[in-house]
Scaffold this motif. Sequence first.
Motif, PDB file in Angstrom:
ATOM      1  N   HIS A 116       0.832  -1.206   0.000  1.00  0.00           N
ATOM      2  CA  HIS A 116       0.000   0.000   0.000  1.00  0.00           C
ATOM      3  C   HIS A 116       0.871   1.262   0.000  1.00  0.00           C
ATOM      4  O   HIS A 116       0.550   2.255  -0.672  1.00  0.00           O
ATOM      5  CB  HIS A 116      -0.922   0.008   1.222  1.00  0.00           C
ATOM      6  N   ILE A 117       1.971   1.227   0.744  1.00  0.00           N
ATOM      7  CA  ILE A 117       2.850   2.404   0.803  1.00  0.00           C
ATOM      8  C   ILE A 117       3.464   2.683  -0.559  1.00  0.00           C
ATOM      9  O   ILE A 117       3.461   3.829  -1.039  1.00  0.00           O
ATOM     10  CB  ILE A 117       3.950   2.190   1.872  1.00  0.00           C
ATOM     11  N   THR A 118       3.998   1.637  -1.198  1.00  0.00           N
ATOM     12  CA  THR A 118       4.680   1.855  -2.482  1.00  0.00           C
ATOM     13  C   THR A 118       3.703   2.317  -3.563  1.00  0.00           C
ATOM     14  O   THR A 118       4.058   3.131  -4.413  1.00  0.00           O
ATOM     15  CB  THR A 118       5.387   0.572  -2.943  1.00  0.00           C
ATOM     16  N   VAL A 119       2.486   1.815  -3.537  1.00  0.00           N
ATOM     17  CA  VAL A 119       1.484   2.273  -4.505  1.00  0.00           C
ATOM     18  C   VAL A 119       1.242   3.765  -4.348  1.00  0.00           C
ATOM     19  O   VAL A 119       1.176   4.520  -5.333  1.00  0.00           O
ATOM     20  CB  VAL A 119       0.168   1.481  -4.329  1.00  0.00           C
ATOM     21  N   ARG A 120       1.149   4.229  -3.115  1.00  0.00           N
ATOM     22  CA  ARG A 120       0.886   5.648  -2.862  1.00  0.00           C
ATOM     23  C   ARG A 120       2.112   6.513  -3.162  1.00  0.00           C
ATOM     24  O   ARG A 120       1.970   7.620  -3.684  1.00  0.00           O
ATOM     25  CB  ARG A 120       0.417   5.833  -1.416  1.00  0.00           C
ATOM     26  N   LEU A 121       3.297   5.998  -2.843  1.00  0.00           N
ATOM     27  CA  LEU A 121       4.514   6.752  -3.157  1.00  0.00           C
ATOM     28  C   LEU A 121       4.657   6.935  -4.666  1.00  0.00           C
ATOM     29  O   LEU A 121       4.972   8.039  -5.138  1.00  0.00           O
ATOM     30  CB  LEU A 121       5.744   6.025  -2.595  1.00  0.00           C
ATOM     31  N   ASP A 122       4.446   5.872  -5.420  1.00  0.00           N
ATOM     32  CA  ASP A 122       4.577   5.960  -6.871  1.00  0.00           C
ATOM     33  C   ASP A 122       3.505   6.868  -7.465  1.00  0.00           C
ATOM     34  O   ASP A 122       3.766   7.610  -8.420  1.00  0.00           O
ATOM     35  CB  ASP A 122       4.493   4.558  -7.486  1.00  0.00           C
ATOM     36  N   TRP A 123       2.299   6.815  -6.903  1.00  0.00           N
ATOM     37  CA  TRP A 123       1.227   7.687  -7.400  1.00  0.00           C
ATOM     38  C   TRP A 123       1.592   9.158  -7.189  1.00  0.00           C
ATOM     39  O   TRP A 123       1.472   9.982  -8.100  1.00  0.00           O
ATOM     40  CB  TRP A 123      -0.080   7.367  -6.668  1.00  0.00           C
ATOM     41  N   GLY A 124       2.051   9.486  -5.994  1.00  0.00           N
ATOM     42  CA  GLY A 124       2.404  10.874  -5.706  1.00  0.00           C
ATOM     43  C   GLY A 124       3.569  11.369  -6.542  1.00  0.00           C
ATOM     44  O   GLY A 124       3.535  12.487  -7.067  1.00  0.00           O
ATOM     45  N   ASN A 125       4.603  10.541  -6.679  1.00  0.00           N
ATOM     46  CA  ASN A 125       5.763  10.943  -7.473  1.00  0.00           C
ATOM     47  C   ASN A 125       5.364  11.193  -8.929  1.00  0.00           C
ATOM     48  O   ASN A 125       5.849  12.134  -9.570  1.00  0.00           O
ATOM     49  CB  ASN A 125       6.835   9.857  -7.414  1.00  0.00           C
ATOM     50  N   GLU A 126       4.471  10.348  -9.444  1.00  0.00           N
ATOM     51  CA  GLU A 126       4.043  10.506 -10.833  1.00  0.00           C
ATOM     52  C   GLU A 126       3.259  11.811 -11.016  1.00  0.00           C
ATOM     53  O   GLU A 126       3.491  12.550 -11.974  1.00  0.00           O
ATOM     54  CB  GLU A 126       3.186   9.309 -11.234  1.00  0.00           C
ATOM     55  N   HIS A 127       2.345  12.109 -10.102  1.00  0.00           N
ATOM     56  CA  HIS A 127       1.503  13.298 -10.260  1.00  0.00           C
ATOM     57  C   HIS A 127       2.242  14.588  -9.952  1.00  0.00           C
ATOM     58  O   HIS A 127       1.838  15.658 -10.418  1.00  0.00           O
ATOM     59  CB  HIS A 127       0.266  13.187  -9.363  1.00  0.00           C
ATOM     60  N   LEU A 128       3.328  14.482  -9.183  1.00  0.00           N
ATOM     61  CA  LEU A 128       4.110  15.681  -8.865  1.00  0.00           C
ATOM     62  C   LEU A 128       5.270  15.871  -9.829  1.00  0.00           C
ATOM     63  O   LEU A 128       6.052  16.822  -9.692  1.00  0.00           O
ATOM     64  CB  LEU A 128       4.637  15.600  -7.426  1.00  0.00           C
ATOM     65  N   GLY A 129       5.404  14.960 -10.807  1.00  0.00           N
ATOM     66  CA  GLY A 129       6.482  15.079 -11.786  1.00  0.00           C
ATOM     67  C   GLY A 129       7.843  14.752 -11.208  1.00  0.00           C
ATOM     68  O   GLY A 129       8.865  15.220 -11.731  1.00  0.00           O
ATOM     69  N   LEU A 130       7.883  13.930 -10.162  1.00  0.00           N
ATOM     70  CA  LEU A 130       9.158  13.547  -9.553  1.00  0.00           C
ATOM     71  C   LEU A 130       9.697  12.285 -10.227  1.00  0.00           C
ATOM     72  O   LEU A 130       9.058  11.698 -11.089  1.00  0.00           O
ATOM     73  CB  LEU A 130       8.967  13.321  -8.055  1.00  0.00           C
ATOM     74  N   ASP A 131      10.860  11.877  -9.791  1.00  0.00           N
ATOM     75  CA  ASP A 131      11.555  10.772 -10.452  1.00  0.00           C
ATOM     76  C   ASP A 131      10.890   9.432 -10.152  1.00  0.00           C
ATOM     77  O   ASP A 131      10.345   9.211  -9.067  1.00  0.00           O
ATOM     78  CB  ASP A 131      13.015  10.713  -9.998  1.00  0.00           C
ATOM     79  N   LEU A 132      11.000   8.526 -11.128  1.00  0.00           N
ATOM     80  CA  LEU A 132      10.570   7.147 -10.944  1.00  0.00           C
ATOM     81  C   LEU A 132      11.560   6.445 -10.014  1.00  0.00           C
ATOM     82  O   LEU A 132      12.776   6.565 -10.179  1.00  0.00           O
ATOM     83  CB  LEU A 132      10.536   6.440 -12.293  1.00  0.00           C
ATOM     84  N   VAL A 133      11.033   5.727  -9.032  1.00  0.00           N
ATOM     85  CA  VAL A 133      11.881   5.025  -8.064  1.00  0.00           C
ATOM     86  C   VAL A 133      11.841   3.534  -8.375  1.00  0.00           C
ATOM     87  O   VAL A 133      10.792   2.895  -8.215  1.00  0.00           O
ATOM     88  CB  VAL A 133      11.396   5.278  -6.621  1.00  0.00           C
ATOM     89  N   PRO A 134      12.940   2.946  -8.850  1.00  0.00           N
ATOM     90  CA  PRO A 134      12.944   1.505  -9.124  1.00  0.00           C
ATOM     91  C   PRO A 134      12.844   0.706  -7.833  1.00  0.00           C
ATOM     92  O   PRO A 134      13.505   1.028  -6.833  1.00  0.00           O
ATOM     93  CB  PRO A 134      14.292   1.276  -9.825  1.00  0.00           C
TER      94      PRO A 134
END
Length: 1052
Positions: A116-134
């Motif tokens: 659940h945490i990683t889904v939310r982190l990736d969602w926020g990074n994508e919408h804020l234009g931040l870097d993709l985290v592998p």
Amino acid sequence: MHACIFLSTKTGNHTSPFNPDIFIRIIVYAHINACVLFSLFSCRLCETVVPLEDPIITETTSTLQEWGVLWKQLYVKHKVDLFHKLRHVMNELIDLRRQLIQGHLAQDQTREIKRHITVRLDWGNEHLGLDLVPRKEFEMVDPDQISVSELYKLGDSMRQRHGDGCRVPVSHHLFINLKSFTYNSISEDADVFFSLYDTREAKQISEKFMVKLNKNGGPKNPEKIDRLCALFTDLSSKDLKRDLYIVAHVIRTGRMLLNDSKKGPPHVQYRRPYGCAVLAMSDVFHTITDLKEEKDFVLKVYTCNNENEWYQIHENIIRKSNTKYSAPSTNYGLIISLQLLRGELEQIRRENQAVFNRALALTRKLGFPDVILPGDTRNDLYLTLERGEFERGGKSVQKNIEVTLYVLYADGDSLKDCISLGSGEPNTSEYRSFVLYHNNSPRWSEMVKLPIPIDRFRGSHLRFEFRHCSTKDKGEKKLFGFAFTPLMREDGTTLSDESHELYVYKCDENATFSNQGLYLSLPCCKEDFNSCPNLPANLPFQRSPKETFWVSTILCSTKLTQNVDLLALLNWKAHPDRVLDILGRLRQISGEEIVKFLRDVLDTLFCLLDDNTDKYGPLVFQSLVFIINLLRDSRFYHFRPVMDAYIQNHFAGALAYKELIRCLKWYMDRSAEVVRQDHIQEAMRALEYLFKFIVQSRILYSRATCGMEEEQFRASIQELFQSIRFVLSLDSRSSENLVFTQAALLNSFPDIFDELLQMFTVQEVAEYVRGTLGSMPSTVDIGQSMDVVKLQSIARTVESRLFFFPESRSILLPVVLHHIHLHLRQQRELLICSGILGSIFAIIKTSSMESSVQEEVEMMVESLLDVLLQTLLSIMSKSHSQGEYVSCLLSLLRQMTEIHFHHLLNNFHSKEELKEFLLKIFCVFRNLMKLTIFPRDWSVMRLLTSHIIVVTTQFLSPALHKNFSEADFDFKVWNSFFSLTVLYINQPSLQLESLGPAKRKKVLDKHGDMRVMMAYELFSMWQKLGAPGERRESHLSHQSQDLLNDYWITGI
């Protein structure tokens, strides 16, 4: 560890009517984490503090800090929608982080929280234009610890969101909750039965969910208020595509006729049909599939105009046969709520505890679900009262017939609580059918479940008693006949899944059934009568020849069988003369029956093999192949661990390996002769488990004999591999059947490596594999389909445990690289080749500390570097697989040390070859910076690419100066070099001034300012062209001069 700090301050406010001396106490809580210091280059001047807590907690903390700044900017920029969404996600992350820190979660709960945490982190990074985290297993990966190819795969998979490639079907579960039933016109108690009905196949596919209501429409049991809910379990994706309906039958309990108080005394209760409601699920599933909560639906209850049509009232409503039922008023009906849940039942239970706390009734499918689990124990017999034909018996009107069902054991006692009218209500010891008014040919079509204990099944029987329900003053129920049927036949099989026509025997109210032997000796049906034609004349009960009763049964049991052939196989010693015929019919037995008795069937097969190998060997081999391939079916895939456990713990065929090897070799040797090769292909698909049995059998034999016949065993395996190579070496271009045989063999071949490693050394197994892979015809001599299969087999070989051993890699890597080299030269199957290379680089990266890796890298440089560059120059800007090959090239360059570059540059036979190489690699590097190979938000990959390019350039520049300066000066290669350096320095991803403070610090800590490194290289090479007074510019093109002038002007 926690600490708190107390801060106090005193304020004076003399105008306040309250105490002027106000003390404000601020308590600051701090959570102190354990950490470790990492020093770079063994010096204390550059240290990094790394917390010892879970990495995902650290990531969440730093991400929330970064988001906090951007969140405020969203408000300033009037991006209100994203502002509120981000605030909600941040609050969720804070709560999830708190749960992880507390550390009170089970392992599976922790995993779910991290997901659940990683889904939310990736969602926020994508919408804020931040870097993709592998990520890997929900945690950030360190790019230094994995190969570039593996890093690329991780990022690509995250971008595609395709998840795990699990082929096992996903179960669905339908939650139903009865909220209310407004039926004031009945004013009697009622039972509501919900079920799932497939109108296309005209059959019920689920058990019934039963709800008992009082005359006011509420639960008859007050404890069930707001708890009238059920879960229809184990629905497959195929079921959701059926033409399904929810069907609700309403049976009232009261007078014979609803509006006639004269028909029967008030104290006598009859179960009587009332109404039916249906809901088409095709219109419902798409509305509830993605819902996180229940959705309400209203079901109108229609009444039947003619009770003779009651058995098919639901079909009439679905077909809209309006003349056969009456429509209710608009405010009349059942109000239900529905929700569709996905996943394993235990997972659903954990995630929806509130639902399961409401006395949820689990309502199963009729028959087994699509995925049958080994631990799923069931023994349910579903009985349907179909119809009956009864005589009038001298009465002026037809009878009101009620059927009473009992389940009785061999001793005559009734089995307690073995009858279920539906889930949601407790079991009973007897069942009374509903009554159809004045009907001598009643059709009930009412189903009940009989959960009879397995130890009571043999010897038990069903007795059906028929009574006429009088509507006169006394309201008597008079017994006039009965029928019966045993549950199990003499041969040990149960009642078959079909309709059964039972004889009706006459009796009266004074008849006693205390001695059940009196009627059990009578035939219960026509088949039973034919088996005992010589019956005595004076029977205790006389059959009524004009009366008949039909029932149908469905057995869903993991312990009992209806299959005569299966029982004959398990009891083969009773009739050894029929064994060959029984083995020949094994394929006709359903998969469900075989997996239920998997261990017993396997024991029987190997017992037959021990009894007479020459006679039964080939048929036992064919049967074993059939069972092994049965477990490849997704329905029975979960039984593979059962097979594994059998081989390890119960298998005792110490001599079986000899016959299994002989049969397998015989099949392979015939592949060049026979036209139909279905049986050979099936044996090839079963190769993995055939080798499991062979190896375990040899281990058992070796233990029993202290290693006798070891040389014979090794020789037989050697001969078997010669047969394998023979099959693969055949020219299959003119035979489609042979192509399928070779493909089946190559697909199964990598599965046997682990078994061989139990008996042979790593080097010996690697030699077997190398010889097999080398036996295939060359790429130009086989068709494209076989070419693909061959590469897929090589790919699985590289991914196998065998390839992880350095001793085997030194043997296998040359042949693997040979095949890859040929395909890259011909530009064939590039995607599969890139996958193989990616797996090789991942293994080499994890084995970097081993001495053999340097030799492997040297081997790959010699075989692949040039062809990789040529491939990239060909596919760049026009192929979807360019990213894969860029990552492969970067992986190889990253693994190369100074020694590798030295060998590479000194092994060119001429300066012309060196020049061609330098031009290729400089051109590829320039294209990497010009083309958008990696998206902008993939900064990890972009920075790593830049780092590898600058390091590689540092290794190559001395060779450029040494070989192409002074008299040997080459304009083209120098111009290419300077163009590369200027493009590199001006890359947008390296302009640190445009980055935020947090990201700039991360880049500097990780890589430093790579522009400075390349600028130093540029300046150094520029200086080496000549003294400052000389015209170095004359060596360069006008374009390169302009680039350099711009660079010197802007300066770094």
